[in-house]
Scaffold this motif. Structure first.
Motif, PDB file in Angstrom:
ATOM      1  N   THR A   1       0.851  -1.185   0.000  1.00 59.73           N
ATOM      2  CA  THR A   1       0.000   0.000   0.000  1.00 59.73           C
ATOM      3  C   THR A   1       0.886   1.234   0.000  1.00 59.73           C
ATOM      4  OG1 THR A   1      -1.931   1.022   1.039  1.00 59.73           O
ATOM      5  CG2 THR A   1      -0.240   0.197   2.537  1.00 59.73           C
TER       6      THR A   1
ATOM      7  N   ARG B   1      -5.399  -5.590   2.658  1.00 56.82           N
ATOM      8  CA  ARG B   1      -5.080  -4.147   2.642  1.00 56.82           C
ATOM      9  C   ARG B   1      -6.311  -3.275   2.397  1.00 56.82           C
ATOM     10  NH1 ARG B   1      -2.204  -3.261  -3.301  1.00 56.82           N
ATOM     11  NH2 ARG B   1      -3.963  -4.067  -4.502  1.00 56.82           N
TER      12      ARG B   1
ATOM     13  N   HIS C   1     -19.644  10.370  12.303  1.00 54.26           N
ATOM     14  CA  HIS C   1     -18.772   9.190  12.398  1.00 54.26           C
ATOM     15  C   HIS C   1     -17.627   9.353  11.404  1.00 54.26           C
ATOM     16  CE1 HIS C   1     -17.107   5.288  12.339  1.00 54.26           C
ATOM     17  NE2 HIS C   1     -17.656   4.934  11.209  1.00 54.26           N
TER      18      HIS C   1
ATOM     19  N   ASN D   1     -14.525   8.164   6.555  1.00 49.43           N
ATOM     20  CA  ASN D   1     -13.866   8.459   5.296  1.00 49.43           C
ATOM     21  C   ASN D   1     -14.136   9.922   4.941  1.00 49.43           C
ATOM     22  OD1 ASN D   1     -13.809   8.760   2.365  1.00 49.43           O
ATOM     23  ND2 ASN D   1     -13.494   6.548   2.329  1.00 49.43           N
TER      24      ASN D   1
ATOM     25  N   ASN E   1     -10.658   5.253  11.332  1.00 50.95           N
ATOM     26  CA  ASN E   1     -12.047   4.936  11.700  1.00 50.95           C
ATOM     27  C   ASN E   1     -12.019   4.103  12.983  1.00 50.95           C
ATOM     28  OD1 ASN E   1     -14.591   3.822  11.957  1.00 50.95           O
ATOM     29  ND2 ASN E   1     -14.808   3.279   9.799  1.00 50.95           N
TER      30      ASN E   1
HETATM   31  N1  ACO Z   1      -3.493   0.130  -0.896  1.00 51.62           N
HETATM   32  C1  ACO Z   1      -3.309   0.060  -2.222  1.00 51.62           C
HETATM   33  N2  ACO Z   1      -4.224  -0.453  -3.059  1.00 51.62           N
HETATM   34  C2  ACO Z   1      -5.366  -0.910  -2.533  1.00 51.62           C
HETATM   35  C3  ACO Z   1      -5.610  -0.863  -1.159  1.00 51.62           C
HETATM   36  C4  ACO Z   1      -4.631  -0.330  -0.317  1.00 51.62           C
HETATM   37  N3  ACO Z   1      -4.765  -0.239   1.016  1.00 51.62           N
HETATM   38  N4  ACO Z   1      -6.837  -1.403  -0.935  1.00 51.62           N
HETATM   39  C5  ACO Z   1      -7.343  -1.757  -2.121  1.00 51.62           C
HETATM   40  N5  ACO Z   1      -6.453  -1.459  -3.082  1.00 51.62           N
HETATM   41  C6  ACO Z   1      -6.582  -1.664  -4.526  1.00 51.62           C
HETATM   42  C7  ACO Z   1      -7.551  -2.761  -4.866  1.00 51.62           C
HETATM   43  O1  ACO Z   1      -6.914  -4.011  -4.799  1.00 51.62           O
HETATM   44  C8  ACO Z   1      -7.973  -2.385  -6.236  1.00 51.62           C
HETATM   45  O2  ACO Z   1      -6.983  -2.779  -7.124  1.00 51.62           O
HETATM   46  P1  ACO Z   1      -7.374  -3.410  -8.564  1.00 51.62           P
HETATM   47  O3  ACO Z   1      -8.108  -2.325  -9.282  1.00 51.62           O
HETATM   48  O4  ACO Z   1      -6.048  -3.736  -9.152  1.00 51.62           O
HETATM   49  O5  ACO Z   1      -8.234  -4.584  -8.254  1.00 51.62           O
HETATM   50  C9  ACO Z   1      -7.956  -0.851  -6.216  1.00 51.62           C
HETATM   51  O6  ACO Z   1      -7.132  -0.494  -5.099  1.00 51.62           O
HETATM   52  C10 ACO Z   1      -9.319  -0.221  -6.071  1.00 51.62           C
HETATM   53  O7  ACO Z   1     -10.011  -0.892  -5.012  1.00 51.62           O
HETATM   54  P2  ACO Z   1     -11.453  -0.507  -4.628  1.00 51.62           P
HETATM   55  O8  ACO Z   1     -11.905  -1.334  -3.464  1.00 51.62           O
HETATM   56  O9  ACO Z   1     -12.300  -0.445  -5.840  1.00 51.62           O
HETATM   57  O10 ACO Z   1     -11.197   0.985  -4.092  1.00 51.62           O
HETATM   58  P3  ACO Z   1     -12.223   2.135  -3.908  1.00 51.62           P
HETATM   59  O11 ACO Z   1     -11.865   3.237  -4.827  1.00 51.62           O
HETATM   60  O12 ACO Z   1     -13.627   1.662  -3.848  1.00 51.62           O
HETATM   61  O13 ACO Z   1     -11.854   2.617  -2.447  1.00 51.62           O
HETATM   62  C11 ACO Z   1     -12.576   2.453  -0.175  1.00 51.62           C
HETATM   63  C12 ACO Z   1     -11.955   1.739  -1.345  1.00 51.62           C
HETATM   64  C13 ACO Z   1     -11.675   3.624   0.226  1.00 51.62           C
HETATM   65  C14 ACO Z   1     -12.713   1.501   0.993  1.00 51.62           C
HETATM   66  C15 ACO Z   1     -13.954   2.981  -0.621  1.00 51.62           C
HETATM   67  O14 ACO Z   1     -14.726   1.940  -1.153  1.00 51.62           O
HETATM   68  C16 ACO Z   1     -14.707   3.623   0.473  1.00 51.62           C
HETATM   69  O15 ACO Z   1     -14.439   4.735   0.836  1.00 51.62           O
HETATM   70  N6  ACO Z   1     -15.704   2.920   1.005  1.00 51.62           N
HETATM   71  C17 ACO Z   1     -16.448   3.365   2.151  1.00 51.62           C
HETATM   72  C18 ACO Z   1     -16.274   2.341   3.131  1.00 51.62           C
HETATM   73  C19 ACO Z   1     -15.732   2.836   4.418  1.00 51.62           C
HETATM   74  O16 ACO Z   1     -15.306   3.962   4.620  1.00 51.62           O
HETATM   75  N7  ACO Z   1     -15.773   1.939   5.316  1.00 51.62           N
HETATM   76  C20 ACO Z   1     -15.314   2.208   6.609  1.00 51.62           C
HETATM   77  C21 ACO Z   1     -15.875   1.250   7.519  1.00 51.62           C
HETATM   78  S1  ACO Z   1     -17.558   1.207   7.525  1.00 51.62           S
HETATM   79  C22 ACO Z   1     -18.110   2.365   8.492  1.00 51.62           C
HETATM   80  O17 ACO Z   1     -17.431   2.888   9.325  1.00 51.62           O
HETATM   81  C23 ACO Z   1     -19.474   2.678   8.346  1.00 51.62           C
END
Ligand code: ACO
Length: 321
Positions: free
Chosen positions: A29, A151, A248, A251, A278
């Motif tokens: 990452t 990750r 909360h 993000n 978080n």
């Molecule tokens: N570092 C580097 N790359 C990563 C990481 C990381 N930590 N994690 C995932 N990736 C990669 C994935 O493998 C994927 O690669 P690929 O395209 O080669 O397959 C790429 O990054 C994109 O992954 P996505 O999961 O599509 O990433 P997205 O743009 O959706 O972002 C995130 C992910 C930040 C979690 C987003 O979906 C989000 O903000 N979701 C909201 C969920 C949240 O905030 N949850 C918190 C807990 S729940 C709560 O508190 C209510």
């Protein structure tokens, strides 16, 4: 009519800070990936600290500000999904640690909405006259239920605890809404122990938090503004009446999207997620404590508190400081 007023706040973070660069040394990452998608730059992770210890520290601070002794507490409600034991509850452990010998104590599992649900439950007990005061806590040691080989989840979370003391009063909590949607629960899940008895054979695999990030994102950016608008409407207040929206801390993009949908000034949304990530049930009370300790709140200010997360669960409340 009787409601509850927050008369003291407290918080506790574990000592160890882990930056995004630290994580990049142990997994594939980068600071750029994490901070650009979430706003998170670092988090605190436990080494020796426990959920109950951090809760007790936050509780002591809240009691001090409230000018109350632990023996005076009637009720302790603690929101967590990462207590130290299945039983006793973390709330009972806190009762013992702080010496709240006259309180009744129990936990609530509403994931990231845990502190909100604890506050709303305290309101119901106090408004009905059963109790006069309560200690409400949100506390998590999420790092122990993270899959540190995944990750996509482990970089998002941190450990910590926040607390507030509430008392019966004529002003304070004005209105709250709370909801759950169990049908969508598996988009953010963590399996407990599997069935295990002489009739069942299963592996002893440990289970960790599993999340469909995009579904959680969609859920958050639609339900949070809707529940805030609902609670404001029911309270007869407008977005412009609110000094701060304490959301909360999941993000930064979610928080910015909520501000935009509410047509609210983004400066009204203080954040801690850059430094703490978080912390689930702990994030709202930690943020409230920081805003309080920085002297940002004046008597009479109107605040919105909002939590959303696993269950799925969500809640918004409007209160007068
Ligand atoms: N570092 C580097 N790359 C990563 C990481 C990381 N930590 N994690 C995932 N990736 C990669 C994935 O493998 C994927 O690669 P690929 O395209 O080669 O397959 C790429 O990054 C994109 O992954 P996505 O999961 O599509 O990433 P997205 O743009 O959706 O972002 C995130 C992910 C930040 C979690 C987003 O979906 C989000 O903000 N979701 C909201 C969920 C949240 O905030 N949850 C918190 C807990 S729940 C709560 O508190 C209510």
């Amino acid at each position: 009519m009787t409601t509850i007023r927050i008369v003291g706040t407290g918080s506790c973070l574990p000592k160890q800070v882990v930056t995004n660069d630290d994580l990049a040394k142990i997994m594939d990452t980068s600071d750029e990936w994490i901070s650009s998608r979430t706003g998170i730059r670092e988090r605190h992770l436990v080494i020796n600290e426990t959920t109950a210890e951090m809760s007790a520290e936050a509780a002591e601070q809240a009691l001090l500000e409230a000018g109350m002794k632990a023996e005076e507490l009637d009720l302790i409600i603690l929101g967590t999904v990462s207590g130290d034991h299945v039983t006793p509850s973390t709330a009972c452990e806190v009762q013992s640690k702080i010496g709240a010998v006259n309180a009744v104590a129990f936990d609530i599992n509403a994931a990231c909405s845990g502190f909100m649900f604890a506050m709303n439950t305290a309101y119901a007990y106090i408004q009905s006259g059963i109790y006069q005061n309560a200690l409400i806590i949100g506390a998590e040691t999420l790092s122990k239920i993270m899959d540190w080989t995944d990750r996509s989840t482990c970089v998002l979370f941190g450990d910590g605890a926040g607390a507030a003391v509430v008392k019966a009063d004529e002003t304070g909590l004005i209105r709250f809404v709370q909801n759950s949607d169990g049908a969508k629960g598996m988009v953010l899940a963590c399996q407990n122990r599997l069935n295990n008895n002489p009739l069942v054979e299963n592996s002893k695999d440990l289970h960790y938090v599993d999340m469909d990030g995009q579904e959680v994102y969609k859920f958050a950016v639609s339900t949070v503004p809707a529940s805030i608008n609902q609670v404001l409407e029911e309270a007869g207040l407008a977005v412009s009446d609110i000094k701060y929206f304490l959301l909360h801390q999941a993000n930064m993009r979610i928080i910015q999207s909520v501000a935009k949908r509410l047509k609210a000034d983004p400066d009204k949304f203080p954040t801690t997620l850059e430094h703490y990530a978080n912390t689930s049930a702990a994030s709202v009370p930690i943020l409230l404590d920081e805003v309080n300790k920085k002297g940002m709140l004046q008597k009479g200010d109107k605040l919105v508190l909002a939590g959303f997360g696993g269950g799925l669960t969500w809640s918004a409340a409007v209160l007068e400081w």
